[in-house]
Design an enzyme around this catalytic site. Structure first.
Site, mmCIF file in Angstrom:
data_model
loop_
_atom_site.group_PDB
_atom_site.id
_atom_site.type_symbol
_atom_site.label_atom_id
_atom_site.label_comp_id
_atom_site.label_asym_id
_atom_site.label_seq_id
_atom_site.Cartn_x
_atom_site.Cartn_y
_atom_site.Cartn_z
ATOM 1 N N CYS A 1 -39.603 5.431 25.487
ATOM 2 C CA CYS A 1 -39.099 6.083 24.272
ATOM 3 C C CYS A 1 -38.550 7.459 24.640
ATOM 4 C CB CYS A 1 -40.175 6.203 23.189
ATOM 5 S SG CYS A 1 -41.387 7.487 23.522
ATOM 6 N N CYS B 1 -40.904 10.119 25.933
ATOM 7 C CA CYS B 1 -41.294 10.015 27.345
ATOM 8 C C CYS B 1 -40.351 10.840 28.206
ATOM 9 C CB CYS B 1 -41.246 8.553 27.795
ATOM 10 S SG CYS B 1 -42.233 7.427 26.793
ATOM 11 N N ASP C 1 1.049 2.259 17.360
ATOM 12 C CA ASP C 1 2.326 2.448 18.026
ATOM 13 C C ASP C 1 2.946 1.054 18.182
ATOM 14 O OD1 ASP C 1 4.396 3.631 19.608
ATOM 15 O OD2 ASP C 1 3.362 2.878 21.383
#
Length: 728
Positions: free
Chosen positions: A31, A34, A422
């Site tokens: 996580c 950590c 474009d």
């Protein structure tokens, strides 16, 4: 535009005497908290000047004078393993690289899983012993072993977190387990530790799957290359290749470095770089990319880039950088978690102390509720809710040949409702081809093409090349030309078989006095109406034929526009510098309702500004070169053909690596699904937390239910985010 250095990462340059810059892989982080714990302890280590820890990529970058083994031990002390990936020295003679860089043993790779299994076995034995009524002291001993084995990593990491004045989930869980044992709830404490250990192991395993989406790209790059030097063939490390080296690639081998084919013909599978599912034919003069698979024939390739500048390496670098850029929702979650955890810890202390003072209830009952509150307070599911979705989505997109440069762009693309295109090179092929040939006065079509191609073979004009390409495809042999003359801006002429022939603009023919028949005028009018460029072919007396050239629409353009509308894009517009008549023709062919032609770059920019006023969020799709102002002004700039195109890789927010506009609907769907999953994860995490906080305060939840809810919520948001890996 992205810089060359990842955000929050120590720069490669600027090392002081005696310093090194080292990159480590840190295993075991499941996580974001950590990663923050590792960063905090590293910042306190003597001999470390800068450190950046990435949870998403599990990489840690350190500028240091400290020995590598000292850095690795510091990381190990908080429960993780650091493996050296790369070290850059300020002075190559300094003995800095003295750390343990060997492959981890089976025990080292699986310590968490083994200790978790041991904890589960002793927990089970303790429960059997307790409920069978055999021996209370034996049951407590078994529970103690379960707590010590399953909680070893959490306790160690919690201790170091406390030393750095933070309250992470490891500290909260350790306090809950010790508190449960202190008030005699041994089975509860052991169950909490075991479930937490199982949760950490499962989270680490599932997060590793999402990280493999980008690591799989790294595996495509060969480590060695067969090179021909001074007439001899040598196998050398890829890192030692120099620009200009000639490398030999046999069938079935991966191309080790970006380069240009010098000799040979083969089909090459470019899926790792461009996401193309169909192999591409490569022959002399064609560009090839590192990591792509040579399939059928041998190739000799001249190296054109250094290893660090290869398209694959730059793509991996940009994707890893993108995974580290926090999306707006992740920034919100991080800010929320910063205040959330201390508030809940304070609330737990108040719950443990105040109610017994006023009600006379036993302290043990309210301490138990406070411990359960600490467990459910862990914000792991909430913190991980956004990054797991971003890592999965960006990694999946990269494998499909779409480079998304950050979580912010991923989220923004998910909210886009209007896209400007474009024309040239985006909706069309970007090169003129012959689309219509009309001979007059009994001239055969092949004869007309022979005359036209023979003259145009001497010209370098793009329209001339369109005619010569067609003649080559049809196997038409050119006639010798005498007295060739190019007339700038008008056409060309020359003598073939003794007669003078001309090819050029209708206005030039009119200047020369050629009269147009009614049939010629009718055909000209039809071709001009369709937006085609017309060239007339004439002998000395009359116009003998007409050839129309046009930039053809990409095969997938019409289908792409239709799929974009199905994906929720409500408005599409084409912006081009080409003639309005041509713009109208292309727009009608691909299904775009609005178009604007004859636009200069600054006028395209103005149109983008207008679109943003009406549609709020606007994406622009272009080639990344001529459209740079419009791409920069749009909310999301999408460049075509990033493979091998440096400016597209650097300037755009999203790059379609294979020059395939058909990837655009996938990108929109992936971004919208990611945005939806991020919202689902955040709301789910918050609602689970709120529900169990209320249940715990009311005394309707216990410790094992709290940890099961916390771990279960974290796993569910991870699995939900991992669905993005399968998006096609």
């Amino acid at each position: 535009m992205l810089s060359d250095t990842p955000q929050d990462e120590p720069a490669q340059s600027g090392l002081e005497p005696g310093e090194a810059r080292s990159v480590f892989r840190v295993d075991g982080m499941d996580c974001g908290e950590c990663a923050r714990t590792v960063q905090r302890v590293m910042n306190k280590l003597d001999g470390v000047r800068e450190v950046a820890v990435s949870f998403n990529t599990t990489k840690m970058t350190v500028v240091h004078t400290a020995p590598l083994d000292s850095i690795q031990k510091t990381v190990s002390d908080v429960g993780y393993r650091a493996t050296v990936l790369d070290t850059t020295l300020q002075d190559p003679d300094l003995p800095v690289h003295d750390g343990d860089v060997t492959q981890p043993s089976y025990w080292e790779r699986n310590k968490r899983a083994i200790l978790t299994a041991v904890s589960g076995l002793f927990l089970g034995a303790g429960l059997v012993t307790e409920y069978a009524g055999w021996s209370e002291s034996a049951a407590i001993l078994l529970y103690t072993i379960a707590i010590l084995s399953g909680g070893f990593y959490a306790a160690r990491a919690g201790y170091y977190a406390l030393k750095s004045f933070t309250l992470d989930m490891n500290f909260l869980m350790t306090v809950a387990a010790i508190g449960a044992a202190a008030i005699g709830e041994w089975s509860e404490g052991a169950t909490v530790v075991f479930l937490f250990s199982v949760g950490n192991w499962l989270q680490a395993s599932t997060m590793e799957r999402t990280r493999r989406s980008i690591r799989s790209l790294i595996g495509f790059a060969p480590k060695e290359a067969l090179v021909r030097r001074n007439g001899a063939e040598l196998t050398v490390p890829v890192d030692s290749l120099q620009i200009g080296d000639l490398i030999l690639v046999r069938p079935g081998e991966r191309i080790p470095m970006d380069g240009q084919v010098e000799a040979g013909t083969s089909t090459v599978n470019q899926a790792p770089v461009t996401g193309e599912s169909i192999p591409v034919l490569k022959q002399q003069g064609d560009e090839v990319f590192a990591g792509t698979l040579n399939e059928t024939g041998g190739l000799e390739v001249i190296v054109t880039k250094k290893v660090e500048d290869s398209t694959l390496n730059r793509m991996i670098y940009l994707v890893e950088e993108a995974q580290e850029q926090k999306a707006p929702s992740q920034q919100f979650v991080d800010r929320f978690a910063t205040y959330y955890t201390p508030i809940v810890v304070l609330l737990a202390i108040l719950i443990a102390v105040l109610p017994p003072l006023f009600t006379g209830d036993p302290f043990s009952e309210w301490i138990y509720r406070a411990l359960a509150l600490l467990v459910i307070a862990c914000p792991c599911a909430l913190v991980i809710s956004t990054p797991v979705a971003i890592v999965a989505a960006i990694g999946n997109a990269a494998k499909q040949g779409v480079l998304i440069k950050g979580g912010a762009f991923l989220e923004l693309m998910g909210r886009i409702r209007a896209i400007a295109f474009d024309k040239t090179g985006t909706l069309t092929q970007g090169k003129p081809v012959v689309v219509f040939v009309e001979p007059f006065d009994g001239i055969y079509k092949e004869r007309l093409l022979t005359l036209a191609a023979s003259i145009e073979a001497r010209s370098e004009h793009p329209l001339a090349r369109a005619i010569t390409r067609l003649s080559e495809e049809k196997g038409i042999r050119h006639l010798p030309v005498q007295e060739f003359q190019a007339v700038a801006g008008k056409g060309a002429q020359g003598r073939l078989e003794g007669s003078l022939y001309r090819i050029g603009k209708p206005s030039w023919m009119q200047e020369l006095g050629y009269e147009g028949t009614e049939k010629l005028k009718t055909v000209l009018s039809v071709q001009h109406e369709q937006g085609r460029t017309v060239m007339l072919i004439a002998d000395e007396r009359r116009v003998i034929g007409l050839i129309a050239v046009a930039d053809t629409v990409r095969e997938d353009s019409e289908n792409t526009i239709a799929r974009l509308k199905q994906a929720g894009i409500a408005y599409t517009v084409m912006l081009t510098g080409d003639h309005a008549r041509i713009a109208k023709s292309i727009a009608n062919q691909v299904g775009i309702g609005e178009y604007h032609g004859d636009l200069l770059p600054e006028q395209k920019l103005a149109r983008i500004t207008e679109l943003k006023q009406h549609h709020r969020l606007v994406a622009m799709v272009g080639d990344g070169i001529n459209d740079s102002p419009a791409l920069a002004a749009s909310d999301i700039g999408i460049a075509m053909g990033g493979a091998g195109t440096d400016i597209a890789l650097e300037t755009a927010d999203i790059v379609l690596m294979s020059d395939d506009i058909g990837k655009l609907p996938f990108t929109v769907r992936l971004s919208r699904k990611a945005l939806g999953i991020i919202k689902q994860n955040i709301w789910f995490s918050l609602l689970v937390k709120l529900a169990f906080l209320l249940l715990t305060i009311a005394g309707l939840s216990n410790l094992w239910m709290a940890v099961f809810a916390d771990t279960g919520a974290a796993l569910l948001v991870i699995l939900n985010g991992m669905r993005l890996i399968k998006q096609r």
